[in-house]
Design a protein around this motif. Sequence first.
Motif, PDB file in Angstrom:
ATOM      1  N   VAL A  95     103.531 -45.239  31.600  1.00  0.00           N
ATOM      2  CA  VAL A  95     102.143 -45.690  31.550  1.00  0.00           C
ATOM      3  C   VAL A  95     102.068 -46.760  30.465  1.00  0.00           C
ATOM      4  N   ALA A  96     101.810 -47.988  30.885  1.00  0.00           N
ATOM      5  CA  ALA A  96     101.760 -49.100  29.934  1.00  0.00           C
ATOM      6  C   ALA A  96     100.455 -49.074  29.139  1.00  0.00           C
ATOM      7  N   LEU A  97     100.460 -49.718  28.004  1.00  0.00           N
ATOM      8  CA  LEU A  97      99.283 -49.845  27.160  1.00  0.00           C
ATOM      9  C   LEU A  97      98.113 -50.365  27.993  1.00  0.00           C
ATOM     10  N   GLY A  98      96.983 -49.655  27.948  1.00  0.00           N
ATOM     11  CA  GLY A  98      95.782 -50.100  28.644  1.00  0.00           C
ATOM     12  C   GLY A  98      95.655 -49.683  30.090  1.00  0.00           C
ATOM     13  N   GLN A  99      96.705 -49.132  30.697  1.00  0.00           N
ATOM     14  CA  GLN A  99      96.614 -48.712  32.092  1.00  0.00           C
ATOM     15  C   GLN A  99      95.774 -47.450  32.218  1.00  0.00           C
ATOM     16  N   ALA A 100      94.893 -47.405  33.222  1.00  0.00           N
ATOM     17  CA  ALA A 100      94.127 -46.197  33.514  1.00  0.00           C
ATOM     18  C   ALA A 100      95.081 -45.179  34.134  1.00  0.00           C
ATOM     19  N   HIS A 101      94.977 -43.911  33.691  1.00  0.00           N
ATOM     20  CA  HIS A 101      95.940 -42.910  34.160  1.00  0.00           C
ATOM     21  C   HIS A 101      95.367 -41.504  34.095  1.00  0.00           C
ATOM     22  N   ARG A 102      95.968 -40.627  34.898  1.00  0.00           N
ATOM     23  CA  ARG A 102      95.606 -39.206  34.884  1.00  0.00           C
ATOM     24  C   ARG A 102      96.768 -38.414  35.452  1.00  0.00           C
ATOM     25  N   ILE A 103      96.911 -37.173  34.952  1.00  0.00           N
ATOM     26  CA  ILE A 103      97.889 -36.223  35.479  1.00  0.00           C
ATOM     27  C   ILE A 103      97.116 -35.145  36.222  1.00  0.00           C
ATOM     28  N   VAL A 104      97.563 -34.829  37.445  1.00  0.00           N
ATOM     29  CA  VAL A 104      96.931 -33.808  38.272  1.00  0.00           C
ATOM     30  C   VAL A 104      97.975 -32.756  38.628  1.00  0.00           C
ATOM     31  N   ASN A 105      97.603 -31.482  38.513  1.00  0.00           N
ATOM     32  CA  ASN A 105      98.444 -30.398  39.012  1.00  0.00           C
ATOM     33  C   ASN A 105      97.734 -29.830  40.242  1.00  0.00           C
ATOM     34  N   ALA A 106      98.148 -30.265  41.418  1.00  0.00           N
ATOM     35  CA  ALA A 106      97.544 -29.818  42.676  1.00  0.00           C
ATOM     36  C   ALA A 106      98.239 -28.574  43.223  1.00  0.00           C
ATOM     37  N   GLU A 107      99.186 -28.043  42.473  1.00  0.00           N
ATOM     38  CA  GLU A 107     100.016 -26.935  42.943  1.00  0.00           C
ATOM     39  C   GLU A 107      99.490 -25.582  42.446  1.00  0.00           C
ATOM     40  N   ASP A 108     100.150 -24.508  42.914  1.00  0.00           N
ATOM     41  CA  ASP A 108      99.796 -23.145  42.512  1.00  0.00           C
ATOM     42  C   ASP A 108     100.537 -22.679  41.265  1.00  0.00           C
ATOM     43  N   GLU A 109     101.507 -23.454  40.808  1.00  0.00           N
ATOM     44  CA  GLU A 109     102.315 -23.102  39.634  1.00  0.00           C
ATOM     45  C   GLU A 109     101.946 -24.008  38.459  1.00  0.00           C
ATOM     46  N   PRO A 110     102.147 -23.548  37.220  1.00  0.00           N
ATOM     47  CA  PRO A 110     101.878 -24.402  36.053  1.00  0.00           C
ATOM     48  C   PRO A 110     102.769 -25.644  36.054  1.00  0.00           C
ATOM     49  N   LEU A 111     102.258 -26.698  35.453  1.00  0.00           N
ATOM     50  CA  LEU A 111     102.973 -27.960  35.304  1.00  0.00           C
ATOM     51  C   LEU A 111     103.238 -28.165  33.817  1.00  0.00           C
ATOM     52  N   VAL A 112     104.500 -28.489  33.473  1.00  0.00           N
ATOM     53  CA  VAL A 112     104.853 -28.779  32.083  1.00  0.00           C
ATOM     54  C   VAL A 112     105.448 -30.179  32.026  1.00  0.00           C
ATOM     55  N   ILE A 113     104.899 -30.979  31.127  1.00  0.00           N
ATOM     56  CA  ILE A 113     105.335 -32.364  30.936  1.00  0.00           C
ATOM     57  C   ILE A 113     105.618 -32.583  29.456  1.00  0.00           C
ATOM     58  N   VAL A 114     106.669 -33.342  29.152  1.00  0.00           N
ATOM     59  CA  VAL A 114     106.867 -33.842  27.800  1.00  0.00           C
ATOM     60  C   VAL A 114     106.380 -35.283  27.803  1.00  0.00           C
ATOM     61  N   GLU A 115     105.453 -35.568  26.899  1.00  0.00           N
ATOM     62  CA  GLU A 115     104.850 -36.899  26.811  1.00  0.00           C
ATOM     63  C   GLU A 115     105.295 -37.562  25.521  1.00  0.00           C
ATOM     64  N   ILE A 116     105.825 -38.767  25.640  1.00  0.00           N
ATOM     65  CA  ILE A 116     106.208 -39.546  24.471  1.00  0.00           C
ATOM     66  C   ILE A 116     105.219 -40.699  24.357  1.00  0.00           C
ATOM     67  N   GLN A 117     104.443 -40.679  23.284  1.00  0.00           N
ATOM     68  CA  GLN A 117     103.483 -41.738  23.009  1.00  0.00           C
ATOM     69  C   GLN A 117     104.127 -42.731  22.059  1.00  0.00           C
TER      70      GLN A 117
END
Length: 119
Positions: free
Chosen positions: A73-95
Amino acid sequence: MSLHSEDRPWGSWHVLDEGQGYKVKRIEVNPHSRLSYQTHEHRSEHWVVVTGKATCIIDGETTVAGPGDCVEVALGQAHRIVNAEDEPLVIVEIQRGEYTGEDDICRLEDDYGRGDSAQ
């Protein structure tokens, strides 16, 4: 440096590491939940899916990422994370950027009635 975590309506995040110009977070997204559609003025983000399936919306384009996949995700880009599944979602985010504070969020859409601040 105080590493911390917060519960959010969609799940939670925990800071794993931070330093000059970067912050690393572990983000958990509850099933059938999504983060706000947002932009940042001071940072870019790099997401790595650890478990689950992430539906990623970046500047209106939707991609699906699974374990081991990376999303930029580049600087200034509009973004969102969605979990549409039945299981938990785990993400590592590097800012990366000159400022990684939680108040660098401009919410464009939000399911939880929050404005453009970090709360």
